[in-house]
Motif scaffolding. Structure first.
Motif, PDB file in Angstrom:
ATOM      1  N   ASP A  14      47.801  76.023  78.227  1.00  0.00           N
ATOM      2  CA  ASP A  14      48.084  77.140  78.050  1.00  0.00           C
ATOM      3  C   ASP A  14      49.208  77.595  78.772  1.00  0.00           C
ATOM      4  O   ASP A  14      49.672  76.146  78.474  1.00  0.00           O
ATOM      5  CB  ASP A  14      46.940  78.216  79.237  1.00  0.00           C
ATOM      6  N   GLY A  15      49.684  78.863  79.073  1.00  0.00           N
ATOM      7  CA  GLY A  15      50.808  79.113  80.021  1.00  0.00           C
ATOM      8  C   GLY A  15      51.514  78.669  80.735  1.00  0.00           C
ATOM      9  O   GLY A  15      52.700  79.346  81.383  1.00  0.00           O
ATOM     10  N   GLY A  16      50.275  78.921  82.173  1.00  0.00           N
ATOM     11  CA  GLY A  16      50.737  78.773  83.417  1.00  0.00           C
ATOM     12  C   GLY A  16      49.302  79.290  84.310  1.00  0.00           C
ATOM     13  O   GLY A  16      48.530  79.897  83.294  1.00  0.00           O
ATOM     14  N   PHE A  17      48.810  79.396  85.033  1.00  0.00           N
ATOM     15  CA  PHE A  17      47.690  78.415  86.356  1.00  0.00           C
ATOM     16  C   PHE A  17      48.161  79.171  87.578  1.00  0.00           C
ATOM     17  O   PHE A  17      48.205  78.588  88.224  1.00  0.00           O
ATOM     18  CB  PHE A  17      47.661  77.617  86.168  1.00  0.00           C
ATOM     19  N   GLN A  18      48.460  80.711  87.633  1.00  0.00           N
ATOM     20  CA  GLN A  18      48.841  81.388  88.713  1.00  0.00           C
ATOM     21  C   GLN A  18      48.073  81.468  89.841  1.00  0.00           C
ATOM     22  O   GLN A  18      46.650  81.898  90.016  1.00  0.00           O
ATOM     23  CB  GLN A  18      48.654  82.463  88.681  1.00  0.00           C
ATOM     24  N   ASN A  19      47.906  80.882  90.953  1.00  0.00           N
ATOM     25  CA  ASN A  19      47.194  80.799  91.884  1.00  0.00           C
ATOM     26  C   ASN A  19      45.777  80.228  92.275  1.00  0.00           C
ATOM     27  O   ASN A  19      45.209  80.276  92.782  1.00  0.00           O
ATOM     28  CB  ASN A  19      46.996  82.041  92.416  1.00  0.00           C
TER      29      ASN A  19
END
Length: 464
Positions: free
Chosen positions: A192-197
């Motif tokens: 994916d592109g990002g896993f915020q928090n």
């Protein structure tokens, strides 16, 4: 006053120098070099333990799959040739036998393409203009507005699945969970592109995160966006009476392959590198809520005739996954209302599960991309609820979002649970069970595919 004027002048000079540096910053390029062979490699297929994990080797053996030359790492001899000439090698693909090089020196990039070990070269990335914004260069967590307690209206009393009850019941996945199959012992890799928090949200603290990795050359922040967090939550969230994901007991690798600063063909290389890594560490299933057909400034755009599972770099990689004993669940795409309408890449890949989206009533979501592939294969393979899906946002709050990006992990989690219940089956056999359990398996089409799968039915059929 004099001191104030002096400070103003110093700031002006500083800003001027900064602007000049920005203006003078050279344009960077990333080239992909396809290599002739793997001559000179110190690895051999007879000793796969030197480059694959024990779990990856066992997964192949279990399914009667052999380690072959595509599994061998790229020849170090060739990589040295690149580096001796001054190249910055930022990545390789063993399956496609390619090398990624980043440089501002276009003459060097051209000379590298003339090496005798190179069969083909292509520019896959040009540095975009970046907006002025502060960046400390560190991989800090983004923790703003993190919500911890849920609202009362986020829960559904006396139902452990809470607001996510419909999306799992549509697939008859609750029966699998009740039988004890919740993903334990299965490893899922999320590209994916990002896993915020992801590591701060209470609803995800139950999840078993084996590790993370960032494959984007310009690393950026792993936590920049929450698209991956939402995808992760669809499978791994665990807050009884609020939300339970479709594979809460599985183990997870969180892999960033999407460059959020631009949309360019190099992301196919990052995707491939991430998939190969997932294979090497022993992942059983991969979720990819990513797809491509159009790039910035038209550099490398695909045409409908390219959707054959073999033309695009990323689809060639995706089509190899089942040969390695891995199941890929990939989103069909959200182009159904646009002029393109069709699936993208790697949704067109062979031997994968391409997932479309339906609403709560089982009607096709208007945005869900359609098939077939250009060589006439049925696409999507199946559909699941994605209009809307219940998820956890990067703020830790319940979120109802739409897209095949979310119908895919809802399906993917249950694929892992199904495989846990039928450990003797191969990747190909599990995927076929999923298709044949669909409510349209007798008359599939290129909108719904084989329809909404019934995972308990697939389990019972696999037990016969």
């Amino acid at each position: 006053m004099k001191h104030i004027l002096t400070i103003i002048c110093m700031l002006a000079v500083s800003l001027s120098v900064s602007a000049k540096k920005k203006a003078d910053a050279p344009t960077l390029y990333i080239y992909r070099y396809m290599l002739m062979d793997k001559a000179g490699t110190r690895y051999s297929v007879e000793k796969p333990e030197k480059f694959l994990s024990r779990k990856a080797i066992e997964r192949r053996k279990k399914q009667g799959l052999s380690v072959n030359e595509t599994d061998l790492p790229v020849s170090e001899k060739y990589i040295r040739q690149f580096r001796v000439m001054g190249a910055e090698v930022i990545g390789t693909s063993r399956w496609q036998n390619s090398v990624l090089v980043r440089s501002a020196d276009t003459l060097l990039l051209q000379r590298l393409g003339q090496l005798t070990c190179v069969s083909e070269s292509r520019c896959v990335w040009i540095s975009p203009e970046k907006p002025d914004k502060p960046h400390n260069g560190e991989e800090d967590d983004i923790k703003w507005n993190l919500r911890r307690p849920f609202n009362e209206w986020d829960s559904v009393k006396n139902d452990p699945y809470g607001c996510a009850n419909h999306q799992i019941d549509m697939l008859n996945g609750r029966r699998l969970h009740e039988a004890g199959f919740r993903g334990n012992g299965m490893t899922i890799a999320i590209l994916d592109g990002g896993f915020q928090n992801y590591d701060q949200i209470p609803a995800l603290q139950h999840a078993k995160v084996v590790g993370t990795r960032n494959f984007v050359a310009d690393k950026g922040h792993f936590h920049d966006i929450d698209h991956g967090t939402k995808v992760f939550s669809a499978m791994a969230a665990y807050v009884p009476e609020v939300i339970i994901g479709t594979a809460p007991d599985a183990s997870y690798w969180l892999l960033r392959s999407e460059d959020n600063a631009s949309e360019q063909p190099v992301e196919e290389d990052y995707w491939t590198m991430a998939a190969e890594f997932a294979d090497s560490v022993g992942a059983d299933v991969i979720n990819s809520s990513l797809g491509y057909y159009e790039y910035d400034k038209g550099r490398g755009d695909y045409r409908l005739r390219d959707l054959d599972g073999q033309t695009s770099f990323v689809s060639r990689s995706a089509s190899m996954l089942a040969q390695k004993g891995i199941i890929l669940c990939n989103s069909a795409g959200n182009s159904g209302m646009g002029s393109w309408k069709k699936i993208g890449v790697p949704a067109d890949a062979r031997d994968i599960l391409t997932v479309g989206a339906v609403n709560e009533e089982g009607k096709i979501a208007s945005f869900s991309s359609v098939g077939p592939s250009q060589d006439g294969r049925m696409k999507p393979d199946v559909v699941a609820q994605g209009s809307p899906a219940t998820l956890i946002s990067g703020h830790g709050a319940i979120n109802h979002d739409m897209g095949t990006s979310f119908s895919t992990p809802i399906t993917c989690g249950l694929v892992a649970c199904l495989w846990q219940s039928l450990t003797e089956k191969t990747a190909y056999e599990i995927m076929e069970l999923v298709r044949q359990s669909g409510d349209r398996h007798d008359a599939p089409d290129n909108i719904f595919g084989y329809g909404v799968p019934d995972f308990w039915k697939a389990h019972l059929k696999g037990k016969r």
